[in-house]
Each structure stands twice: as structure tokens, then as C-alpha cells.
Design an enzyme around this catalytic site. Structure first.
Site, PDB file in Angstrom:
ATOM      1  N   TYR A 155       0.807  -1.221   0.000  1.00  0.00           N
ATOM      2  CA  TYR A 155       0.000   0.000   0.000  1.00  0.00           C
ATOM      3  C   TYR A 155       0.839   1.271   0.000  1.00  0.00           C
ATOM      4  O   TYR A 155       0.317   2.368  -0.175  1.00  0.00           O
ATOM      5  CB  TYR A 155      -0.912   0.041   1.229  1.00  0.00           C
ATOM      6  CG  TYR A 155      -1.903  -1.088   1.288  1.00  0.00           C
ATOM      7  CD1 TYR A 155      -2.961  -1.161   0.388  1.00  0.00           C
ATOM      8  CD2 TYR A 155      -1.780  -2.094   2.249  1.00  0.00           C
ATOM      9  CE1 TYR A 155      -3.876  -2.193   0.448  1.00  0.00           C
ATOM     10  CE2 TYR A 155      -2.694  -3.138   2.303  1.00  0.00           C
ATOM     11  CZ  TYR A 155      -3.733  -3.182   1.401  1.00  0.00           C
ATOM     12  OH  TYR A 155      -4.640  -4.209   1.449  1.00  0.00           O
TER      13      TYR A 155
ATOM     14  N   HIS B 213      -4.417   6.009  -1.850  1.00  0.00           N
ATOM     15  CA  HIS B 213      -5.139   5.951  -0.572  1.00  0.00           C
ATOM     16  C   HIS B 213      -4.225   6.255   0.606  1.00  0.00           C
ATOM     17  O   HIS B 213      -4.693   6.577   1.688  1.00  0.00           O
ATOM     18  CB  HIS B 213      -5.751   4.558  -0.423  1.00  0.00           C
ATOM     19  CG  HIS B 213      -7.093   4.509   0.223  1.00  0.00           C
ATOM     20  ND1 HIS B 213      -8.006   5.539   0.206  1.00  0.00           N
ATOM     21  CD2 HIS B 213      -7.697   3.506   0.914  1.00  0.00           C
ATOM     22  CE1 HIS B 213      -9.100   5.179   0.849  1.00  0.00           C
ATOM     23  NE2 HIS B 213      -8.932   3.959   1.302  1.00  0.00           N
TER      24      HIS B 213
ATOM     25  N   ASN C 130      -9.992   1.447   7.242  1.00  0.00           N
ATOM     26  CA  ASN C 130     -11.392   1.375   7.648  1.00  0.00           C
ATOM     27  C   ASN C 130     -11.602   1.380   9.156  1.00  0.00           C
ATOM     28  O   ASN C 130     -12.727   1.552   9.620  1.00  0.00           O
ATOM     29  CB  ASN C 130     -12.059   0.140   7.037  1.00  0.00           C
ATOM     30  CG  ASN C 130     -12.132   0.229   5.529  1.00  0.00           C
ATOM     31  OD1 ASN C 130     -11.800   1.254   4.929  1.00  0.00           O
ATOM     32  ND2 ASN C 130     -12.570  -0.838   4.902  1.00  0.00           N
TER      33      ASN C 130
ATOM     34  N   ASP D 294      -7.072  11.253   1.724  1.00  0.00           N
ATOM     35  CA  ASP D 294      -7.253  11.355   0.275  1.00  0.00           C
ATOM     36  C   ASP D 294      -8.717  11.656  -0.046  1.00  0.00           C
ATOM     37  O   ASP D 294      -9.610  11.329   0.735  1.00  0.00           O
ATOM     38  CB  ASP D 294      -6.842  10.037  -0.398  1.00  0.00           C
ATOM     39  CG  ASP D 294      -7.685   8.858   0.057  1.00  0.00           C
ATOM     40  OD1 ASP D 294      -8.444   8.306  -0.760  1.00  0.00           O
ATOM     41  OD2 ASP D 294      -7.586   8.469   1.240  1.00  0.00           O
TER      42      ASP D 294
ATOM     43  N   ASN E  10     -14.424   5.335   4.161  1.00  0.00           N
ATOM     44  CA  ASN E  10     -14.605   4.481   5.337  1.00  0.00           C
ATOM     45  C   ASN E  10     -13.732   4.871   6.517  1.00  0.00           C
ATOM     46  O   ASN E  10     -14.111   4.665   7.666  1.00  0.00           O
ATOM     47  CB  ASN E  10     -14.396   3.018   4.965  1.00  0.00           C
ATOM     48  CG  ASN E  10     -15.513   2.501   4.077  1.00  0.00           C
ATOM     49  OD1 ASN E  10     -16.661   2.912   4.203  1.00  0.00           O
ATOM     50  ND2 ASN E  10     -15.187   1.611   3.169  1.00  0.00           N
TER      51      ASN E  10
END
Length: 186
Positions: free
Chosen positions: A15, A20, A66, A91, A112
Site C-alpha cells: 500500500y 489511498h 477502515n 485522500d 470508510n
């Protein structure tokens, strides 16, 4: 005066350089400028620096996006930082790439991480710095887009936009939310 700045993202190398994770990237940029190190702590990587008499606590939640609210809520309570001194860096697909906008509150707009923060901290009345990542994706491809890597064109512009974001974070902690919004919002 204490401030809590939460940069949102997901942990793990897969990631690291995704859209994100821009909240993590911006806090990493600020930490580099201030010559800070990150410590692995409960629910987050943390760092601290002082600026003009203010303690600025940085967190990068390790709860995954989340569940960001778990870390934000924990560190607000642990450090006894009032909600008005909390800023979440996130973001936003509703803003064009590189556009920055600070807000005093607002809806989660389907994000989320923001939704979880509102649930666990008691509402949407917390400041956020939204970093536009654009919405250059076809129907049904939003997840692939936000979890996708930056284009070369975006990478070339990222440092300038992230530097502006770090200036906005410092301004939030020194001149306050309203003046920062008036001075920096695009």
C-alpha cells in the site's frame, strides 16, 4: 497546546505508494522536514515535535484505513487532546489531483476511514485536510484506483503538493483553522 495530526493510510509495502496512502506520505514528508523518527506504539506509528510552543503529535494508524477511528480516538484520549485540536489528513476522489482543502467538519463522503473516525469520536465535527487524488477511473473501478499507484505525472507533482499540505498542517497548529482555510484553501 497539544495537537494531534492523523494521516490516514494502510500499513504494508503493498500500500505504501498508493493514492489511498497520501495521508501517510504527507506525514512522512513533515517528519522528514522536522528530522523526526517514527515509533511503533499502540494502534499507530507516532512522532512528536514542538513548534512555536505547541506540541504536535503525529500518528499513522496501524489499524488499516477502515478502522482509523480506533487509533484516532485512543490517541485523543491518551494525550488528552480536544477534538478541536485534531486534524485528519486524507485522500479525496472528489477533488482534482493535488488540490488541497481544509474543512472544519463534514460528511465522510463514502470514505470508510472518516466514517469510522466519526463513529468512534462522536460525530463529524473534526478538522480534515483533504488531498485531491482525482477520479480518473471507470464505473466500478474506484477501489482499484484508490489502491493503485501514482502515475508518473502525479509523482512529478507530488512533492510540491505535499509541501503545501505540510505548510497547512503547521498553520492549523499555529494560526488556527479559520485563518488556515482562508489562506490556503484552493
Amino acid at each position: 497546546m497539544k495537537y494531534l495530526i492523523a494521516g490516514l493510510g494502510n500499513i504494508g509495502p503493498e500500500y505504501e505508494l498508493t493514492r489511498h496512502n497520501v495521508g501517510f506520505l504527507i506525514l512522512d514528508r513533515l517528519a522528514d522536514k522536522e528530522k523526526l523518527n517514527w515509533e511503533s506504539n499502540r494502534l499507530a506509528f507516532t512522532s512528536l515535535f514542538k513548534h512555536k510552543g505547541r506540541q504536535i503529535h503525529l500518528i499513522k494508524p496501524t489499524t488499516y484505513m477502515n478502522l482509523s477511528g480506533k487509533a484516532v480516538n485512543y490517541w485523543m484520549k491518551e494525550l488528552k487532546i480536544p477534538k478541536e485540536n485534531v486534524l485528519v489528513v486524507v485522500d479525496d476522489i472528489a477533488l482534482p489531483f493535488g488540490k488541497l482543502r481544509m474543512k472544519s467538519k463534514g460528511s465522510d463522503a463514502g470514505h470508510n476511514g472518516l466514517k469510522n473516525i466519526a463513529e468512534l469520536t462522536g460525530g463529524q465535527n473534526y478538522a480534515r485536510l483533504r488531498f485531491g487524488i482525482g477520479n480518473d477511473f471507470s464505473a466500478g473501478r474506484q477501489i482499484d484506483y484508490v489502491l493503485g499507484r501514482w502515475s508518473q505525472q502525479e509523482i512529478d507533482f507530488l512533492p510540491e503538493a505535499m509541501d503545501r499540505a505540510t505548510e497547512m498542517i503547521i498553520a492549523f497548529c499555529t494560526i488556527g483553522l479559520e485563518k488556515t482555510m482562508n489562506q490556503y484553501n484552493q
